[in-house]
Design a protein around this motif. Structure first.
Motif, PDB file in Angstrom:
ATOM      1  N   LEU A 241       0.743  -1.643   0.071  1.00 13.70           N
ATOM      2  CA  LEU A 241      -0.114  -0.024  -0.699  1.00 13.70           C
ATOM      3  C   LEU A 241       0.892   1.764  -0.020  1.00 13.70           C
ATOM      4  O   LEU A 241       0.427   2.282  -0.510  1.00 13.70           O
ATOM      5  CB  LEU A 241      -0.962   0.068   1.309  1.00 13.70           C
ATOM      6  CG  LEU A 241      -1.773  -1.110   1.119  1.00 13.70           C
ATOM      7  CD1 LEU A 241      -2.971  -1.020   2.114  1.00 13.70           C
ATOM      8  CD2 LEU A 241      -3.282  -1.264  -0.277  1.00 13.70           C
ATOM      9  N   LEU A 242       1.983   1.715   0.570  1.00  8.36           N
ATOM     10  CA  LEU A 242       2.973   2.606   0.841  1.00  8.36           C
ATOM     11  C   LEU A 242       3.884   1.738  -0.235  1.00  8.36           C
ATOM     12  O   LEU A 242       4.836   0.795   0.221  1.00  8.36           O
ATOM     13  CB  LEU A 242       3.255   2.440   2.265  1.00  8.36           C
ATOM     14  CG  LEU A 242       1.823   3.389   2.566  1.00  8.36           C
ATOM     15  CD1 LEU A 242       2.225   3.988   3.860  1.00  8.36           C
ATOM     16  CD2 LEU A 242       1.328   4.742   1.884  1.00  8.36           C
ATOM     17  N   THR A 243       4.691   3.264  -0.494  1.00  8.04           N
ATOM     18  CA  THR A 243       6.206   2.778  -1.229  1.00  8.04           C
ATOM     19  C   THR A 243       7.101   3.685  -0.291  1.00  8.04           C
ATOM     20  O   THR A 243       6.178   4.370   1.025  1.00  8.04           O
ATOM     21  CB  THR A 243       6.745   3.477  -2.748  1.00  8.04           C
ATOM     22  OG1 THR A 243       6.242   5.026  -2.477  1.00  8.04           O
ATOM     23  CG2 THR A 243       5.447   2.611  -3.474  1.00  8.04           C
TER      24      THR A 243
ATOM     25  N   ALA B 270       7.700   8.617   3.241  1.00  5.40           N
ATOM     26  CA  ALA B 270       8.620  10.095   3.815  1.00  5.40           C
ATOM     27  C   ALA B 270       7.761  10.704   3.537  1.00  5.40           C
ATOM     28  O   ALA B 270       7.570  12.347   4.145  1.00  5.40           O
ATOM     29  CB  ALA B 270       9.857   9.486   2.006  1.00  5.40           C
ATOM     30  N   ARG B 271       6.556  11.594   2.581  1.00  3.81           N
ATOM     31  CA  ARG B 271       5.475  12.723   2.317  1.00  3.81           C
ATOM     32  C   ARG B 271       4.689  12.036   3.535  1.00  3.81           C
ATOM     33  O   ARG B 271       4.685  13.462   4.076  1.00  3.81           O
ATOM     34  CB  ARG B 271       5.480  12.280   0.891  1.00  3.81           C
ATOM     35  CG  ARG B 271       5.836  12.950   0.038  1.00  3.81           C
ATOM     36  CD  ARG B 271       5.734  12.542  -1.344  1.00  3.81           C
ATOM     37  NE  ARG B 271       4.272  13.093  -1.922  1.00  3.81           N
ATOM     38  CZ  ARG B 271       3.068  12.599  -2.614  1.00  3.81           C
ATOM     39  NH1 ARG B 271       3.216  12.253  -3.456  1.00  3.81           N
ATOM     40  NH2 ARG B 271       2.113  14.086  -2.834  1.00  3.81           N
TER      41      ARG B 271
ATOM     42  N   ASN C 234       4.786  15.320   6.475  1.00  3.50           N
ATOM     43  CA  ASN C 234       3.385  16.204   6.357  1.00  3.50           C
ATOM     44  C   ASN C 234       2.675  15.602   7.688  1.00  3.50           C
ATOM     45  O   ASN C 234       2.786  17.062   8.903  1.00  3.50           O
ATOM     46  CB  ASN C 234       2.065  15.134   5.701  1.00  3.50           C
ATOM     47  CG  ASN C 234       2.496  16.093   4.408  1.00  3.50           C
ATOM     48  OD1 ASN C 234       2.741  16.359   4.062  1.00  3.50           O
ATOM     49  ND2 ASN C 234       1.365  15.052   4.010  1.00  3.50           N
ATOM     50  N   LEU C 235       3.141  14.622   8.273  1.00  6.03           N
ATOM     51  CA  LEU C 235       3.489  14.440  10.472  1.00  6.03           C
ATOM     52  C   LEU C 235       4.453  15.588  11.437  1.00  6.03           C
ATOM     53  O   LEU C 235       3.619  16.789  11.629  1.00  6.03           O
ATOM     54  CB  LEU C 235       3.715  13.720  10.482  1.00  6.03           C
ATOM     55  CG  LEU C 235       3.569  13.310  11.802  1.00  6.03           C
ATOM     56  CD1 LEU C 235       1.391  13.312  12.217  1.00  6.03           C
ATOM     57  CD2 LEU C 235       3.481  12.045  12.516  1.00  6.03           C
ATOM     58  N   ALA C 236       5.830  16.288  10.296  1.00  3.14           N
ATOM     59  CA  ALA C 236       6.586  16.569  11.461  1.00  3.14           C
ATOM     60  C   ALA C 236       6.304  17.659  11.172  1.00  3.14           C
ATOM     61  O   ALA C 236       6.792  18.787  12.159  1.00  3.14           O
ATOM     62  CB  ALA C 236       7.690  16.331  10.547  1.00  3.14           C
TER      63      ALA C 236
ATOM     64  N   ALA D 269      -5.316   9.581   2.715  1.00  2.69           N
ATOM     65  CA  ALA D 269      -3.980   9.693   3.664  1.00  2.69           C
ATOM     66  C   ALA D 269      -3.434  11.064   3.571  1.00  2.69           C
ATOM     67  O   ALA D 269      -2.439  11.189   2.505  1.00  2.69           O
ATOM     68  CB  ALA D 269      -2.894   8.519   4.230  1.00  2.69           C
ATOM     69  N   THR D 270      -3.109  11.729   4.595  1.00  2.00           N
ATOM     70  CA  THR D 270      -2.338  12.409   4.917  1.00  2.00           C
ATOM     71  C   THR D 270      -1.125  12.779   5.237  1.00  2.00           C
ATOM     72  O   THR D 270       0.457  13.406   4.871  1.00  2.00           O
ATOM     73  CB  THR D 270      -3.113  14.401   5.329  1.00  2.00           C
ATOM     74  OG1 THR D 270      -3.511  13.935   6.085  1.00  2.00           O
ATOM     75  CG2 THR D 270      -3.952  14.882   4.192  1.00  2.00           C
ATOM     76  N   GLU D 271      -1.010  11.569   6.248  1.00  2.00           N
ATOM     77  CA  GLU D 271       0.208  11.531   6.987  1.00  2.00           C
ATOM     78  C   GLU D 271      -0.022  10.223   8.303  1.00  2.00           C
ATOM     79  O   GLU D 271      -0.967   9.473   8.383  1.00  2.00           O
ATOM     80  CB  GLU D 271       0.188  13.281   8.058  1.00  2.00           C
ATOM     81  CG  GLU D 271      -0.993  12.821   8.930  1.00  2.00           C
ATOM     82  CD  GLU D 271      -0.730  13.973   9.908  1.00  2.00           C
ATOM     83  OE1 GLU D 271      -1.039  13.694  11.181  1.00  2.00           O
ATOM     84  OE2 GLU D 271      -0.959  15.061   9.680  1.00  2.00           O
TER      85      GLU D 271
END
Length: 133
Positions: free
Chosen positions: A3-5, A10-11, A15-17, A49-51
């Motif tokens: 589901l995630l590369t 990393a992106r 966004n969380l950071a 999803a954003t983060e």
């Protein structure tokens, strides 16, 4: 399919950071566009999803297809564990590129009753209108 590369993860982490940094500095939280769109190939369930945090918990817009899309958290591990009919699983939209911040998707989804219909409204609103004289 994963589901995630690493690049998407990393992106999402960036966004969380950025959100934590804004909070620490007393600034308004950022409103980034969604990084990833996940969906059920046999239903209307959709996630933007954003983060993501270190525990694999996403933040974004979730819509299980019952007419109540909402902002919140959802777990990567739970989405990866879903087994659907015909041997299918939750998939990542390989062609998704966000054109609006998450708040715009959330508002459109709330008004339309689903992420899918909200996305259609956003696309229609973004099209240039031909004016007649």
């Amino acid at each position: 399919m994963r589901l995630l590369t690493p690049a998407l993860e990393a992106r999402l982490r960036a966004n969380l950071a950025a959100r934590f940094e804004a909070a620490a500095q007393g600034r308004c939280e950022p409103d980034p566009p969604p990084v990833v769109r996940l969906f059920s190939p046999v239903g209307a369930a959709t996630w933007l999803a954003t983060e993501i945090d270190a525990d694999g918990i996403f933040f974004g817009l979730a819509d299980l297809g019952f007419g109540c899309p909402e902002l919140g958290s959802f777990a990567l591990a739970e989405l990866e564990a879903v087994r659907l009919p015909f041997g299918l699983s939750i998939e990542r939209d390989l062609h998704f590129t966000a054109s609006h911040p998450l708040s715009a998707y959330a508002e459109a989804a709330r008004q339309a009753g689903s992420i899918l219909l909200g996305e259609q409204r956003l696309r229609r609103a973004a099209r240039p209108h031909s004016g007649h004289g």
